[in-house]
Design a protein around this motif. Structure first.
Motif, PDB file in Angstrom:
ATOM      1  N   ALA A  90      -3.992   4.155   3.819  1.00  0.00           N
ATOM      2  CA  ALA A  90      -4.231   4.478   2.416  1.00  0.00           C
ATOM      3  C   ALA A  90      -5.703   4.785   2.181  1.00  0.00           C
ATOM      4  CB  ALA A  90      -3.783   3.314   1.528  1.00  0.00           C
TER       5      ALA A  90
ATOM      6  N   TRP B 286       0.808  -1.221   0.000  1.00  0.00           N
ATOM      7  CA  TRP B 286       0.000   0.000   0.000  1.00  0.00           C
ATOM      8  C   TRP B 286       0.841   1.271   0.000  1.00  0.00           C
ATOM      9  CZ3 TRP B 286      -4.435  -1.015  -1.708  1.00  0.00           C
ATOM     10  CH2 TRP B 286      -5.067  -2.233  -1.402  1.00  0.00           C
TER      11      TRP B 286
ATOM     12  N   ALA C 250      -6.662   3.609  -5.353  1.00  0.00           N
ATOM     13  CA  ALA C 250      -6.332   2.952  -4.082  1.00  0.00           C
ATOM     14  C   ALA C 250      -7.533   2.194  -3.528  1.00  0.00           C
ATOM     15  CB  ALA C 250      -5.846   3.987  -3.076  1.00  0.00           C
TER      16      ALA C 250
ATOM     17  N   PRO D  54       0.304   3.214  -3.583  1.00  0.00           N
ATOM     18  CA  PRO D  54      -0.801   4.176  -3.710  1.00  0.00           C
ATOM     19  C   PRO D  54      -0.644   5.371  -2.765  1.00  0.00           C
ATOM     20  CG  PRO D  54      -1.649   1.928  -3.627  1.00  0.00           C
ATOM     21  CD  PRO D  54      -0.194   1.849  -3.298  1.00  0.00           C
TER      22      PRO D  54
END
Length: 234
Positions: A138, A96, A122, A99
């Protein structure tokens, strides 16, 4: 604890030259060996190289911001977001940071249209369903970019009390979602202090980049804090 000393203009020019060189070198490596990712002995070499390119491009952008050359920084931030997005396809599950890196770069660039596109990406990739704190981070970031505060607060609340995530970052996101100006200011000051008291920075750049992102989100919501630090633009 004393605040970090300010880097000079010459320091930032040197940082910029280094990051640009790192990017050009990495770009040449990909161009010289475009099929790297097909190597069965090292199938993720290309995505790792793309991530390093994203880091270098983001570093060049941050250096330019610290030099007050924001217009020039935008192109580097957009490059960083593109490289992070390219790297995600072949990255290990739960990567993650890609993103997040893309969203942060575009937020600092002030390119909200592309930041919103990265936020949707995302979420489509499953950040809101992630079990890891970085995935929930995120999701919270993406939902704030998309102005969906109620959902953003749910994910921020999920990470702000965990032992494996910076609580003050989670607090800042939660207070942004709740439109709590006083709470946000206290949390943002804490995040800034954590940068001022650390010894290592991404790409060796003494910049409180997370604070830049938080402040950009806060400014958009009319609740930016008054912060001053050698790790922030003058």
């Amino acid at each position: 604890m004393p605040k970090t000393e300010a880097a000079t203009t010459e320091d930032w020019e040197s940082h910029l030259a280094r990051e640009e060189a790192r990017y050009r070198d990495g770009e040449a490596r990909l161009r010289d060996d475009p099929a790297e990712d097909a190597d069965p002995a090292d199938p993720d070499s290309r995505q790792r190289q793309l991530t390093r390119l994203g880091n270098a491009a983001g570093g060049a952008g941050l250096s330019l911001v610290m030099l007050g050359r924001n217009d020039e920084a935008t192109g580097w931030f957009e490059r960083a977001a593109e490289r992070y997005r390219e790297s995600f396809r072949d990255a290990p599950p739960g990567s993650w940071g890609r993103p997040i890196g893309a969203m942060k770069a575009l937020i600092v660039a002030g390119d909200w249209e592309q930041a919103e596109d990265a936020a949707r990406w995302a979420l489509e990739a499953g950040a809101a369903d992630a079990e890891s704190p970085i995935g929930r981070y995120a999701a919270a970031l993406a939902l704030l970019v998309l102005d969906r505060p109620a959902e953003a607060r749910r994910h921020a609340d999920a990470v702000r009390t965990r032992d494996d995530f910076p609580n003050d970052v989670g607090d800042a996101l939660a207070f942004l979602a709740a439109q709590d100006i006083a709470g946000y200011e206290t949390a943002a000051e804490s995040v800034l202090e954590s940068f001022e008291t650390r010894d290592e920075y991404l790409e060796d750049l003494p910049v409180a980049d997370t604070v830049l992102v938080l402040q950009a989100l806060a400014q958009r919501r009319g609740m930016a804090a008054e912060l001053s630090s050698p790790l922030l633009p003058a």
